[in-house]
Design an enzyme around this catalytic site. Structure first.
Site, mmCIF file in Angstrom:
data_model
loop_
_atom_site.group_PDB
_atom_site.id
_atom_site.type_symbol
_atom_site.label_atom_id
_atom_site.label_comp_id
_atom_site.label_asym_id
_atom_site.label_seq_id
_atom_site.Cartn_x
_atom_site.Cartn_y
_atom_site.Cartn_z
ATOM 1 N N CYS A 92 0.861 -1.181 0.000
ATOM 2 C CA CYS A 92 0.000 0.000 0.000
ATOM 3 C C CYS A 92 0.899 1.235 0.000
ATOM 4 O O CYS A 92 1.613 1.491 0.984
ATOM 5 C CB CYS A 92 -0.895 0.003 1.234
ATOM 6 N N GLY A 93 0.888 1.973 -1.092
ATOM 7 C CA GLY A 93 1.753 3.143 -1.223
ATOM 8 C C GLY A 93 1.378 4.235 -0.238
ATOM 9 O O GLY A 93 2.221 4.721 0.540
ATOM 10 N N ASN A 94 0.113 4.635 -0.245
ATOM 11 C CA ASN A 94 -0.321 5.698 0.672
ATOM 12 C C ASN A 94 -0.172 5.241 2.119
ATOM 13 O O ASN A 94 0.201 6.016 2.999
ATOM 14 C CB ASN A 94 -1.776 6.082 0.378
ATOM 15 N N HIS A 169 -2.241 -3.502 -11.419
ATOM 16 C CA HIS A 169 -2.965 -2.288 -11.832
ATOM 17 C C HIS A 169 -3.223 -2.332 -13.327
ATOM 18 O O HIS A 169 -2.394 -2.819 -14.104
ATOM 19 C CB HIS A 169 -2.143 -1.035 -11.507
ATOM 20 N N GLU A 218 -10.360 0.718 -6.635
ATOM 21 C CA GLU A 218 -9.414 -0.239 -6.027
ATOM 22 C C GLU A 218 -10.015 -1.615 -5.857
ATOM 23 O O GLU A 218 -11.164 -1.758 -5.393
ATOM 24 C CB GLU A 218 -8.984 0.277 -4.651
ATOM 25 N N ARG A 219 -9.202 -2.592 -6.203
ATOM 26 C CA ARG A 219 -9.545 -3.984 -5.913
ATOM 27 C C ARG A 219 -9.862 -4.098 -4.417
ATOM 28 O O ARG A 219 -9.081 -3.649 -3.575
ATOM 29 C CB ARG A 219 -8.330 -4.859 -6.267
ATOM 30 N N CYS A 227 -4.668 6.323 -4.662
ATOM 31 C CA CYS A 227 -3.991 5.023 -4.511
ATOM 32 C C CYS A 227 -2.514 5.241 -4.839
ATOM 33 O O CYS A 227 -2.179 5.691 -5.945
ATOM 34 C CB CYS A 227 -4.622 4.003 -5.451
ATOM 35 N N GLY A 230 -1.191 2.790 -7.299
ATOM 36 C CA GLY A 230 -1.889 3.158 -8.545
ATOM 37 C C GLY A 230 -1.266 4.389 -9.195
ATOM 38 O O GLY A 230 -1.168 4.472 -10.434
HETATM 39 N N1 LIG Z 1 -4.551 2.086 -1.717
HETATM 40 C C1 LIG Z 1 -3.366 1.337 -1.751
HETATM 41 C C2 LIG Z 1 -3.446 -0.037 -2.364
HETATM 42 C C3 LIG Z 1 -4.304 -0.990 -1.526
HETATM 43 C C4 LIG Z 1 -4.378 -2.412 -2.052
HETATM 44 C C5 LIG Z 1 -5.125 -2.562 -3.358
HETATM 45 N N2 LIG Z 1 -6.511 -2.215 -3.245
HETATM 46 C C6 LIG Z 1 -4.993 -4.015 -3.864
HETATM 47 O O1 LIG Z 1 -5.816 -4.872 -3.531
HETATM 48 O O2 LIG Z 1 -4.044 -4.299 -4.616
HETATM 49 C C7 LIG Z 1 -2.159 2.155 -2.209
HETATM 50 O O3 LIG Z 1 -2.104 3.326 -1.820
HETATM 51 O O4 LIG Z 1 -1.258 1.633 -2.841
#
Ligand SMILES: N[C@@H](CCC[C@H](N)C(=O)O)C(=O)O
Length: 287
Positions: A92-94, A169, A218-219, A227, A230
């Site tokens: 998770c980047g954020n 992504h 988001e998944r 994201c 993302g």
């Molecule tokens: N919001 C996040 C990524 C969280 C995981 C994503 N939904 C997944 O299932 O791959 C970010 O900031 O990177």
């Protein structure tokens, strides 16, 4: 027929359930909001279940998911991320920026360069500190793991780019992002048969050579305000498709991050804000 409440009550076996109080902190990175728990103090049983329960806006705390901060034998700290549907993601980047702010401001470390153990490898966080406050964090996200073109043979007229930043992504550039019906197309693409592990879905519009407007589905969490992985994937896709240079600002619904694809190392550097919203305490019913 009358219902005999007294009889029903007397016949019932009364189970005594223990409750435990868990301290958490709600934080966001460019509007991408998670519940953060220091598991060295508050170990969490069944985090998949807690992520679903606590992420709910009306009956829980309300968030895009749950992030667990822990110890690691390979790095300064570890991070696990669970989406609002309980699925665990690699990175998770954020969230990683907010973990940097958390461990520094809550006194778990006084280092301003921190290593973070994630399912997607060890990431290096550089904290930007003003006084005692972490205002922004630069994360070395490593290299993109996989990229490729996607042509949909069915109803979508897109040429999209697949980028793995640990998380999958799918980035699609369009002329006018306001024309995209994200609540409809987001879940369709997330669950498209081309992506057996599902995918995060980004639509992006080039504003100028170093600025991109992006929205994300988001998944496992649906539309979020931002994201981090993302944003990295979008910058990578833009560079590969010769739409931008190596450094760009990614403007999302909840804020902006700067992404640089460093030529020498091949690593992606993400710089953006980390914000604390509030501290709280929630009761966990054991058993
Ligand atoms: N919001 C996040 C990524 C969280 C995981 C994503 N939904 C997944 O299932 O791959 C970010 O900031 O990177």
């Amino acid at each position: 027929m009358r219902c005999n409440k007294t009889k029903g009550y007397n016949n019932q076996q009364i189970q005594v359930k223990m409750t435990k109080k868990i301290k958490f902190t709600k934080m966001h990175g460019a509007g991408n909001d998670y519940i953060y728990v220091d598991t060295t103090n508050y170990p969490i049983a069944a985090p998949e279940k807690k992520a679903i329960e606590w992420s709910k806006f009306h009956t829980g705390i309300g968030s895009d998911g749950l992030i667990l901060i822990g110890n690691s034998d390979k790095a300064d700290f570890s991070m696990r991320i669970f989406n609002a549907d309980g699925s665990e993601a690699m990175m998770c980047g954020n969230g990683s920026r907010c973990v940097g702010k958390y461990v520094y401001e809550y006194g778990l470390t006084d280092k301003t360069e921190i290593t973070l153990d994630t399912l997607s490898g060890i990431k290096i966080l550089k904290l930007h500190v003003e006084g005692k406050t972490v205002t922004a964090v630069t994360v070395d996200m490593g290299s993109p793991l996989e990229t490729g073109e996607v042509h949909f043979e069915d109803k979508y007229p897109f040429r999209s780019t697949r980028v793995s930043m640990g998380n999958p992504h799918l980035v699609t550039f369009v002329d006018d992002i306001t024309q995209i019906n994200l609540p409809e197309i987001g879940p369709e693409l997330e669950n498209h048969h081309l992506f057996p592990d599902r995918t995060n879905v980004e639509f992006a519009q080039i504003v100028c050579k170093d600025t991109i407007r992006m929205r994300v589905w988001e998944r496992g969490s649906g539309i979020t305000q931002a994201c981090g992985t993302g944003a990295c994937a979008t910058a990578v896709a833009a560079f590969i498709n010769e739409l931008t240079g190596r450094k760009s600002d990614i403007i999302m619904d909840g804020g902006t991050v700067t992404i640089e694809w460093d030529e020498a190392s091949g690593h992606i550097l993400m710089t953006g804000p980390a914000t604390k919203v509030f501290d709280g305490e929630i009761e966990e019913i054991e058993g």
